[in-house]
Design a protein around this motif. Structure first.
Motif, PDB file in Angstrom:
ATOM      1  N   GLY A 162       6.733   0.892  -5.368  1.00  0.00           N
ATOM      2  CA  GLY A 162       6.007   0.210  -4.671  1.00  0.00           C
ATOM      3  C   GLY A 162       5.698   1.200  -2.824  1.00  0.00           C
ATOM      4  O   GLY A 162       6.198   2.294  -3.258  1.00  0.00           O
ATOM      5  N   GLY A 163       4.980   0.313  -2.618  1.00  0.00           N
ATOM      6  CA  GLY A 163       4.164   1.948  -1.293  1.00  0.00           C
ATOM      7  C   GLY A 163       3.945   2.869  -1.001  1.00  0.00           C
ATOM      8  O   GLY A 163       3.052   3.136  -2.429  1.00  0.00           O
TER       9      GLY A 163
ATOM     10  N   ASN B 246       1.781  -1.974  -7.891  1.00  0.00           N
ATOM     11  CA  ASN B 246       2.592  -1.654  -6.652  1.00  0.00           C
ATOM     12  C   ASN B 246       1.334  -2.503  -5.824  1.00  0.00           C
ATOM     13  O   ASN B 246       0.254  -1.555  -5.645  1.00  0.00           O
TER      14      ASN B 246
ATOM     15  N   VAL C   7       0.276  -2.989  -2.670  1.00  0.00           N
ATOM     16  CA  VAL C   7       0.305  -2.257  -1.597  1.00  0.00           C
ATOM     17  C   VAL C   7      -1.040  -1.194  -1.696  1.00  0.00           C
ATOM     18  O   VAL C   7      -2.201  -0.803  -0.805  1.00  0.00           O
TER      19      VAL C   7
ATOM     20  N   ASP D 216       1.221  -9.117   2.465  1.00  0.00           N
ATOM     21  CA  ASP D 216       1.717  -8.832   1.146  1.00  0.00           C
ATOM     22  C   ASP D 216       0.818 -10.043   0.356  1.00  0.00           C
ATOM     23  O   ASP D 216       0.587  -9.416  -0.512  1.00  0.00           O
TER      24      ASP D 216
END
Lengths: 453, 453
Positions: free
Chosen positions: A92-93, A115, A117, A212
Motif C-alpha cells: 500500500g501507499g 494498491n 492509492v 479511501d
C-alpha cells in the motif's frame, strides 16, 4: 517474449517464481494460499507456482503458517533478483511501492497489486512501464475486496456504454453509518466502538474522510469511462459531520444515509466523480447493504441496472481477489502473452463539482411568521432551485422539556425540510450562502444530497 | 496464428469481419450496436469491426435498423466464407447451431455464443474444436443475461475454492413466483398473464419445467468446479406443481419460494447440481430479487459470500453481454492470441440427487388422535430424518365455511408442518413413501426443500 519461449515455458518443469511484497493480514493469507493450493494452482495455470521471497519490514515478527526462510527485509534486492515472473504488492501507499513495482517491471515481471492509492495517484507510470515491458498489471483487489468489479467493468461491460457507477466501497464507514441508523448513536461513539472491534484504524482519517473511497472512485471511473481519472480529481466529503438528526430526518423520508462513491457520465459527455454521504431510498438495492459489506451498482445503456455485493475488505476476501489475478497473470505468462492494457482513449473531461446535478435536502430553522415561506421560495427561485416537497416540523429545542414561552422566544421559529428537484450544485451553494444572510433564517442550513430516487 | 501475422493484423487497416447468426430480439440489437458503436469498438479493440452478414430464416421479414443487404438465408455459405474473424451465434438450440459453429471454427473464426442449450449438452465438441484451431469461444450471454457471471467464475474467482453457487437464473419463473407471492394467485392464472405480457413463451415448458435453468446450472457448475457437467447431469423439478398454499405456508415461516439453480461441492468432493423450487428465508439476499431479474449468489472459501444481480434476459441486456465478448475476442484477434480455454482438470463426480443433503418442509394431514405425533416421530427417526420444528395448524378444508360435524369427519384431522434438519434426500424419499402407507396419514404428503438457512 517470443512464441518459441512461450512453448518452452509451457512444456518446461520450471515453476513460475513469485515474490510477495508485504505480509500483513492480506499478504500472509496470500502466502498461505500459494502453499496450500499448490496442486490446484498448477492445474489451473499449467505450471507450478513457487513463492521465492516475501519482503517485510521486520523479519523477526512471528507469522503463522509462513516459512521464515522466505522473509527478507531487503525488498529492493528481492525485486531486483531478475528471475521473477510475478510480483504481488500488498504494501500500500505510494513509496516504496511504486519504485519496487517499477523495478520488478523493468526486470520483466508481471504485477498483481491491491494498491488503490498508488493506482489512483500515479497508475499511469505503472501501466506505461508495463506496456513498454510487455507485462501484466492486474489489480482486482484494489477496489471492493473480493467483489469482482475491475474485471466486469474492464471486460464484461466493455461492449456497452456505462452511464453511472454508484458504490459503497468503504466497509468502515458503512459499518459506522449502519450502527448510527440502527442504534441512533453519535458518530464519535460508533467510531470509538469500531476502533475497539478492529473495524476502524487508530487513525481513521483515510476511511471517515473519504480518501479511501475517493481512490477507488478514481479507479472505477477510469475503467468505466475509458478515461484517466486521478484521486485528486474526485470531489470528496467524509462522514464526520453526519449527526443522528441527519439520519433521523432521512429515515422520516424513507431513506438511509450511505457514503457513496459516484462516477457518472454527464449529459455533455464529461465525467462527474465524487464521494460524499447521500440519502438513498430504502427500496434502493444499495440501501440494505449491511455492516462492513461493499456493493457496487452499475447503470449501463444496454445492460440496465446491475449490482455486485460482497465483503469489501479483510484478509481472506482480499487474498481471493489477489489469487484470481495471480492465476490469470500466470496463465498469460505460461502462454507467453500479456493482457490488453489500459483503455483510456475517450479522454473525457472531469466536470467540476459545481456542475453536478442532483437532488438536495435542506433543513433550516426559520422565523414562524407569515410571509417567510414565500420569502424562502423567492430566494430559491432566484438561484434556480426548484422545490419538490416542503415539510414544516414542530419547533425543535435542545431541551425537549423546555416550554415555549413568550419571554424565551420573542420570535417563535419552525423547522423546514425542503427536498429539491435536480439542481446544479453551484446554484445550490449560492442559494445556501444567500439564505445564510437572511434575517428570517436562524443558524446554519443543513444540506444533504440525495441519490437513487 | 504466428506473431508476424499478429503484428501485420494489428497494423493493418483491414477491419475485423464478423458474421451474425440469428436476428431476433438479441441478434437485431447486436447488429444495431455494431453499427452504432463503430467508433468506440474500433477504439476499444484496435481495429474496425465490420458486420459482413446476418444469417436468418426469412430474409423478407422487416427488421428495423438492419441493412437488408446484410441478410442471407444461406447460413452455411455465410459461415464457410473463409474470411471471418468472429461468428456470433444467437440462434439457440443444438442444430443447426453446432454445425455452423464448428464450420466457422474450422475456418479459423472465433465464436461468441449465447447458446446455453448447446453448451450444456455438447460444449465439449465446440471447446475442443476451438482449442485445436487456436480460436476463442466466449459465452457470457449464455447465463443470466447481462449479469457478468461467466467471467467472474472463470477468472475473478479462479484463485479461490468455490463451495456453492445458488442462482435465480430464469426470469419467467421468477416473475410467476413473485406474482404468486404478492397476489396469492394460482400458477395457471399467472402463467396465462405472463404469456399475455410477453414474459412467457406460448410453449412455456423450457422455463416452467426448469430445463432452461438446468442448462445454466450445468454451465455454472462446470466453471465453478473445473469439471465437465452436462445438462442431463442436473436434477430438475419445475414450478408447475407449486400451489398458493405452498407459498402461504412458506410465508408463515418467514420464507419465500424461488426456483433455484444450485451447484454445490459436497463434503466428499463431488458436485451436486440441481434445479428445483425452494423456500429461502426472507432475509436471504436472493429472497428479494424481483420480477424478471436474475441473481447469482456465490460462496467461496476465501471470498465469502458474493451476490450479482441484474436483468437476466431481454434483447438489450443479452446484447450487452454479447458485445462485451465481441470486444474481448476482437482484442485477442488483433493481438494474435487466444484466451485460456476450458479448465476441466478436477474431473469431479456428479453426486446423485439421493445423496443431496438439505432441509425439508413436510406438510401432512394426520388423524387428530393421541399418539399420532409419537408415531410420526418414530417413522421419521427410522429413516434418519431429524426434526427441527413441528407446527400443528387448524384443520384445513376446501370449503372454509364447512362446519366440522361428527358425521362428516368420524376421525378429526389436523395439519402438521415439519421442518427437518439437514437430511439425505434418499432418506427423506424413503420416509415419505413410508408415511404414505400409514393409516394416520391422510392424502399425499407435501414436500418442499429449504435453502439458505
Amino acid at each position: 517474449m517470443t512464441p518459441m519461449t512461450s512453448v518452452d515455458r509451457a512444456d518446461g518443469q520450471e515453476p513460475l517464481r513469485v515474490a510477495l511484497l508485504g505480509c500483513g493480514v492480506v499478504g500472509s493469507q496470500v502466502a498461505r494460499l500459494i502453499t496450500r493450493q499448490g496442486d490446484d494452482l498448477r492445474a489451473r495455470t499449467g505450471r507450478a507456482i513457487q513463492l521465492v521471497g516475501i519482503g517485510v519490514r521486520d523479519i523477526t515478527k512471528p507469522r503463522e503458517g509462513i516459512d521464515p526462510r522466505l522473509l527478507t527485509d531487503d525488498v529492493h534486492a528481492l525485486v531486483n533478483r531478475g528471475d521473477l515472473d510475478v510480483v504481488i504488492e500488498v504494501i500500500g501507499g505510494i513509496e516504496p511501492a511504486r519504485s519496487l513495482l517499477l523495478a520488478a517491471i523493468d526486470h520483466g515481471a508481471s504485477v498483481v497489486t491491491a494498491n488503490k492509492v498508488l493506482l489512483a495517484e500515479d497508475g499511469e507510470t505503472i501501466f506505461n512501464a508495463a506496456e513498454r515491458a510487455g507485462v501484466d498489471v492486474y489489480f482486482e483487489a484494489a477496489v471492493a475486496g473480493a467483489i469482482p468489479i475491475v474485471r466486469p467493468l474492464r471486460e464484461s461491460l466493455v461492449g456497452d456504454e456505462i452511464l453511472a457507477v454508484m458504490g459503497i466501497v468503504n466497509g468502515t464507514t458503512n459499518f459506522i453509518l449502519d450502527k448510527m441508523v440502527t442504534e441512533g448513536a453519535r458518530f464519535e461513539d460508533v467510531l470509538a466502538e469500531a476502533q475497539r472491534l478492529g473495524f476502524a484504524e487508530a487513525d481513521p482519517t483515510a476511511d471517515v474522510e473519504g480518501y479511501d473511497a475517493a481512490a477507488k472512485a478514481a479507479i472505477i471511473a477510469s475503467l468505466a469511462f475509458h478515461t484517466r481519472v486521478r484521486g485528486a480529481d474526485v470531489y470528496r466529503e467524509g462522514i464526520t459531520g453526519i449527526t443522528p438528526e441527519d439520519i433521523a430526518v432521512a429515515r422520516e423520508l424513507g431513506c438511509v444515509v450511505k457514503l457513496l462513491a459516484i462516477a457518472r457520465l454527464t449529459d455533455d459527455g464529461r465525467v462527474s466523480v465524487r464521494v460524499h454521504p447521500a440519502m438513498i431510498p430504502e427500496r434502493h438495492p444499495l440501501a440494505s447493504v449491511p455492516g462492513a459489506f461493499n456493493a457496487v451498482f452499475i447503470e449501463a445503456r444496454e445492460a440496465g441496472q446491475l449490482m455486485f455485493l460482497g465483503p469489501g475488505a479483510g484478509g481472506a476476501p482480499t487474498a481471493s481477489a489477489v489469487m484470481g489475478d495471480l492465476v490469470m497473470v500466470a496463465r498469460n505468462r505460461v502462454r507467453g502473452v500479456a493482457a490488453y492494457g489500459q483503455s483510456l482513449y475517450a479522454d473525457r473531461e472531469v466536470a467540476p463539482m459545481g456542475e453536478t446535478r442532483t437532488t438536495y435536502l435542506l433543513r433550516l430553522e426559520v422565523s414562524d411568521e407569515p410571509g417567510v415561506l414565500a420569502a424562502i421560495a423567492s430566494v430559491l427561485a432566484q438561484h434556480n432551485v426548484s422545490v419538490q416537497t416542503v415539510k414544516q416540523t414542530v419547533e425543535r429545542r435542545d431541551d425537549p422539556l423546555d416550554v415555549h414561552e413568550e419571554s424565551d422566544a420573542p420570535h417563535p421559529t419552525a423547522w423546514l425540510s425542503l427536498m429539491t428537484h435536480k439542481t446544479r450544485e453551484a446554484d445550490l451553494r449560492a442559494c445556501l450562502a444567500d439564505l445564510a444572510q437572511r434575517d428570517f433564517v436562524h443558524g446554519p442550513v443543513r444540506m444533504m444530497r440525495g441519490e437513487g430516487f
